[in-house]
Every structure is written in structure tokens, then in C-alpha cells.
Write a protein that holds these residues in place. Structure first.
Motif, PDB file in Angstrom:
ATOM      1  N   LEU A  82      -2.397  -8.575   8.892  1.00 22.16           N
ATOM      2  CA  LEU A  82      -2.164  -9.753   8.048  1.00 22.16           C
ATOM      3  C   LEU A  82      -0.802  -9.199   7.446  1.00 22.16           C
ATOM      4  CD1 LEU A  82      -5.863 -10.691   6.947  1.00 22.16           C
ATOM      5  CD2 LEU A  82      -4.507 -11.705   8.939  1.00 22.16           C
ATOM      6  N   ILE A  83       0.147 -10.139   7.078  1.00 21.35           N
ATOM      7  CA  ILE A  83       1.301  -9.777   6.494  1.00 21.35           C
ATOM      8  C   ILE A  83       1.390 -10.847   5.415  1.00 21.35           C
ATOM      9  CG2 ILE A  83       3.735  -9.416   6.140  1.00 21.35           C
ATOM     10  CD1 ILE A  83       3.736  -8.390   9.048  1.00 21.35           C
ATOM     11  N   PHE A  84       1.101 -10.759   4.086  1.00 21.43           N
ATOM     12  CA  PHE A  84       1.249 -11.731   3.128  1.00 21.43           C
ATOM     13  C   PHE A  84       2.468 -12.107   2.805  1.00 21.43           C
ATOM     14  CE2 PHE A  84      -3.159 -10.377   3.112  1.00 21.43           C
ATOM     15  CZ  PHE A  84      -4.039 -11.421   2.831  1.00 21.43           C
ATOM     16  N   PRO A  85       2.940 -13.265   2.192  1.00 20.38           N
ATOM     17  CA  PRO A  85       4.382 -13.624   1.443  1.00 20.38           C
ATOM     18  C   PRO A  85       4.823 -12.559   0.899  1.00 20.38           C
ATOM     19  CG  PRO A  85       2.836 -15.379   1.386  1.00 20.38           C
ATOM     20  CD  PRO A  85       1.995 -14.318   1.683  1.00 20.38           C
ATOM     21  N   ASP A  86       4.161 -11.622  -0.047  1.00 19.23           N
ATOM     22  CA  ASP A  86       4.789 -10.676  -0.685  1.00 19.23           C
ATOM     23  C   ASP A  86       5.192  -9.435  -0.107  1.00 19.23           C
ATOM     24  OD1 ASP A  86       2.339  -9.636  -0.625  1.00 19.23           O
ATOM     25  OD2 ASP A  86       2.048  -9.397  -2.931  1.00 19.23           O
ATOM     26  N   GLY A  87       4.988  -9.428   1.207  1.00 27.31           N
ATOM     27  CA  GLY A  87       4.917  -8.123   2.170  1.00 27.31           C
ATOM     28  C   GLY A  87       3.595  -7.202   2.140  1.00 27.31           C
ATOM     29  N   THR A  88       2.518  -7.544   1.276  1.00 27.08           N
ATOM     30  CA  THR A  88       1.556  -6.788   1.560  1.00 27.08           C
ATOM     31  C   THR A  88       0.781  -6.945   3.059  1.00 27.08           C
ATOM     32  OG1 THR A  88       1.047  -7.112  -0.780  1.00 27.08           O
ATOM     33  CG2 THR A  88      -1.074  -6.411   0.748  1.00 27.08           C
ATOM     34  N   LEU A  89       0.517  -5.770   3.403  1.00 30.01           N
ATOM     35  CA  LEU A  89       0.047  -5.578   4.723  1.00 30.01           C
ATOM     36  C   LEU A  89      -1.632  -5.322   4.536  1.00 30.01           C
ATOM     37  CD1 LEU A  89       0.029  -5.480   8.011  1.00 30.01           C
ATOM     38  CD2 LEU A  89       0.396  -3.040   7.714  1.00 30.01           C
ATOM     39  N   LYS A  90      -2.577  -6.068   5.319  1.00 27.92           N
ATOM     40  CA  LYS A  90      -3.814  -5.947   5.258  1.00 27.92           C
ATOM     41  C   LYS A  90      -4.526  -5.653   6.676  1.00 27.92           C
ATOM     42  CE  LYS A  90      -8.350  -7.870   3.603  1.00 27.92           C
ATOM     43  NZ  LYS A  90      -8.854  -9.076   3.002  1.00 27.92           N
ATOM     44  N   THR A  91      -5.230  -4.708   6.978  1.00 28.89           N
ATOM     45  CA  THR A  91      -5.565  -4.537   8.494  1.00 28.89           C
ATOM     46  C   THR A  91      -6.950  -4.597   8.526  1.00 28.89           C
ATOM     47  OG1 THR A  91      -3.882  -3.119   8.930  1.00 28.89           O
ATOM     48  CG2 THR A  91      -6.023  -3.121  10.284  1.00 28.89           C
ATOM     49  N   VAL A  92      -7.750  -5.657   9.024  1.00 31.34           N
ATOM     50  CA  VAL A  92      -9.082  -5.836   9.325  1.00 31.34           C
ATOM     51  C   VAL A  92      -9.523  -5.522  10.667  1.00 31.34           C
ATOM     52  CG1 VAL A  92     -11.067  -7.585   8.576  1.00 31.34           C
ATOM     53  CG2 VAL A  92      -8.981  -7.387   7.318  1.00 31.34           C
ATOM     54  N   VAL A  93     -10.830  -5.003  10.803  1.00 32.91           N
ATOM     55  CA  VAL A  93     -11.546  -5.032  12.092  1.00 32.91           C
ATOM     56  C   VAL A  93     -12.708  -5.853  12.223  1.00 32.91           C
ATOM     57  CG1 VAL A  93     -12.514  -3.369  13.890  1.00 32.91           C
ATOM     58  CG2 VAL A  93     -10.424  -2.480  12.540  1.00 32.91           C
ATOM     59  N   MET A  94     -12.784  -6.604  12.929  1.00 35.13           N
ATOM     60  CA  MET A  94     -13.910  -7.441  13.237  1.00 35.13           C
ATOM     61  C   MET A  94     -14.659  -6.863  14.635  1.00 35.13           C
ATOM     62  SD  MET A  94     -12.638 -11.508  13.019  1.00 35.13           S
ATOM     63  CE  MET A  94     -14.562 -11.976  12.867  1.00 35.13           C
ATOM     64  N   GLY A  95     -15.851  -6.853  14.342  1.00 38.47           N
ATOM     65  CA  GLY A  95     -16.799  -6.271  15.430  1.00 38.47           C
ATOM     66  C   GLY A  95     -18.207  -6.030  15.006  1.00 38.47           C
ATOM     67  N   SER A  96     -18.888  -5.576  15.815  1.00 36.43           N
ATOM     68  CA  SER A  96     -20.327  -5.741  15.410  1.00 36.43           C
ATOM     69  C   SER A  96     -20.866  -4.525  14.609  1.00 36.43           C
ATOM     70  CB  SER A  96     -21.321  -5.800  16.801  1.00 36.43           C
ATOM     71  OG  SER A  96     -20.799  -4.634  17.642  1.00 36.43           O
ATOM     72  N   GLU A 151      13.500  -8.631   9.587  1.00 30.43           N
ATOM     73  CA  GLU A 151      14.326  -8.609   8.335  1.00 30.43           C
ATOM     74  C   GLU A 151      13.702  -8.920   7.120  1.00 30.43           C
ATOM     75  OE1 GLU A 151      17.258 -11.569   9.803  1.00 30.43           O
ATOM     76  OE2 GLU A 151      18.279 -10.369  10.957  1.00 30.43           O
ATOM     77  N   GLU A 152      12.622  -9.793   7.285  1.00 35.37           N
ATOM     78  CA  GLU A 152      11.871 -10.260   6.028  1.00 35.37           C
ATOM     79  C   GLU A 152      11.064  -9.090   5.573  1.00 35.37           C
ATOM     80  OE1 GLU A 152       9.107 -13.961   4.521  1.00 35.37           O
ATOM     81  OE2 GLU A 152       9.844 -14.219   6.538  1.00 35.37           O
ATOM     82  N   PHE A 153      10.315  -8.372   6.552  1.00 38.03           N
ATOM     83  CA  PHE A 153       9.475  -7.480   6.218  1.00 38.03           C
ATOM     84  C   PHE A 153       9.717  -6.083   6.757  1.00 38.03           C
ATOM     85  CE2 PHE A 153       7.104 -11.442   6.586  1.00 38.03           C
ATOM     86  CZ  PHE A 153       6.707 -11.645   5.139  1.00 38.03           C
ATOM     87  N   PRO A 154      10.962  -5.577   6.492  1.00 39.07           N
ATOM     88  CA  PRO A 154      11.462  -4.380   7.159  1.00 39.07           C
ATOM     89  C   PRO A 154      10.447  -3.152   6.887  1.00 39.07           C
ATOM     90  CG  PRO A 154      12.548  -4.723   4.932  1.00 39.07           C
ATOM     91  CD  PRO A 154      11.812  -5.921   5.274  1.00 39.07           C
TER      92      PRO A 154
END
Length: 166
Positions: A82-96, A151-154
Motif C-alpha cells: 500500500l502506498i499512501f499519498p504522502d509516499g508511506t509504504l505499508k506491507t501487510v500479509v493476509m493469510g491463516s 515519478e510520484e514515488f521514486p
């Protein structure tokens, strides 16, 4: 019959999704009044099945206007970037494997760039559902353009290259 990606595509009557993977709309709140959105009138909610497979393991970066709740069902884990408008990256794993920090549910607000990829596992597929409010409509989705996003999130150029098409 063994549970595999082909059997799931058939049993759930799924079709290819433009972002990658397979899907089918399973519900829309057509017994409720429509809501006005920037894109026009929409049902208050819709829901889909969404399947990633070894043959189609990536849901390309895209942005939705609506909020989406994801619900993990079965198969291998799925990693969300997930890349938020301010450039913050969040990684989430969905699983059991909740004891290892995998999530059964994931909320992604509208306006967030989102991509998904199937993680290596034993089944060769990952199945989730999504509830979208207001309803999902292709007119409310923007597919990620590799050049524009880079360009937006180098700072995320490498990830963007992996999770977009040319």
C-alpha cells in the motif's frame, strides 16, 4: 476432486480481472437507496471473490475511490503493498497464520495505491473476498502507470516496477 486454482475458478465462476487474478461480483446492495458519489450514483456496497494463482500471481498497482475490506479465506498467503499519498509504504500479509502476524482482514481506504501478490506456498492460490463501500465501479478505479507512479514515488520505483505492467 482436489482443491486447486482451476477447480476454484470453475466452482466460483470466476473470470480474469483487469488488474490480474480472477474475480466475480457476488453481491450489491440493490435493495438500498443509491448514494451520490463524485463518479455518479452507486450502491452502498458490493462484494467480490478475488483469487490469485501461480498463473496470475499479481494484482497490479491500482487506486480505488471507495474503501475496501478484504477477508482472507484459504490457500497461500497474499502480500499487499500500500502506498499512501504522502509516499508511506505499508506491507501487510493476509493469510491463516495469525500467530505469525498474518491478517484475516485488511481495510484499505479509498485513495491508496494498492497491489497484491501471491506468496509461495503449497496450494498455488490465495482466495479472498472484498466488500467495497460505496460499491466497486470500474470508473472509480485507476490502474497504476509505471512511469507516473515511479515519478510520484521514486523511493518505491523497484516495487512499482515489479507490480505494474509496462
Amino acid at each position: 476432486m482436489q482443491l486447486n486454482s482451476e477447480a476454484l475458478v470453475t466452482a466460483l465462476n470466476l473470470e480474469p480481472h483487469v488488474e490480474g487474478g480472477y474475480y466475480r461480483r457476488t453481491y450489491q446492495a440493490d435493495q438500498q437507496p443509491l448514494v451520490e458519489t463524485i463518479g455518479g450514483p452507486r450502491y452502498t456496497m458490493s462484494s467480490i471473490y478475488y483469487l490469485l494463482t501461480t498463473d496470475s500471481p499479481i494484482g497490479q498497482f491500482h487506486l480505488n475511490r471507495s474503501d475496501i475490506m478484504h477477508y482472507y479465506h484459504l490457500g497461500d498467503a497474499i502480500e499487499y503493498s500500500l502506498i499512501f499519498p504522502d509516499g508511506t509504504l505499508k506491507t501487510v500479509v493476509m493469510g491463516s497464520d495469525v500467530l505469525a502476524g498474518e491478517c484475516l482482514q485488511l481495510h484499505v481506504p479509498g485513495g491508496i495505491w494498492k497491489a497484491s501478490r501471491l506468496m509461495k506456498g503449497s496450494t498455488g492460490f490465495g482466495l479472498i473476498s472484498e466488500a467495497v463501500t460505496p460499491e466497486f465501479h470500474f470508473a472509480d478505479m485507476e490502474m497504476g502507470d509505471r512511469k507516473k507512479l515511479s515519478e510520484e514515488f521514486p523511493e518505491h520505483e523497484g516495487l512499482i516496477e515489479q507490480l505494474t505492467r509496462d
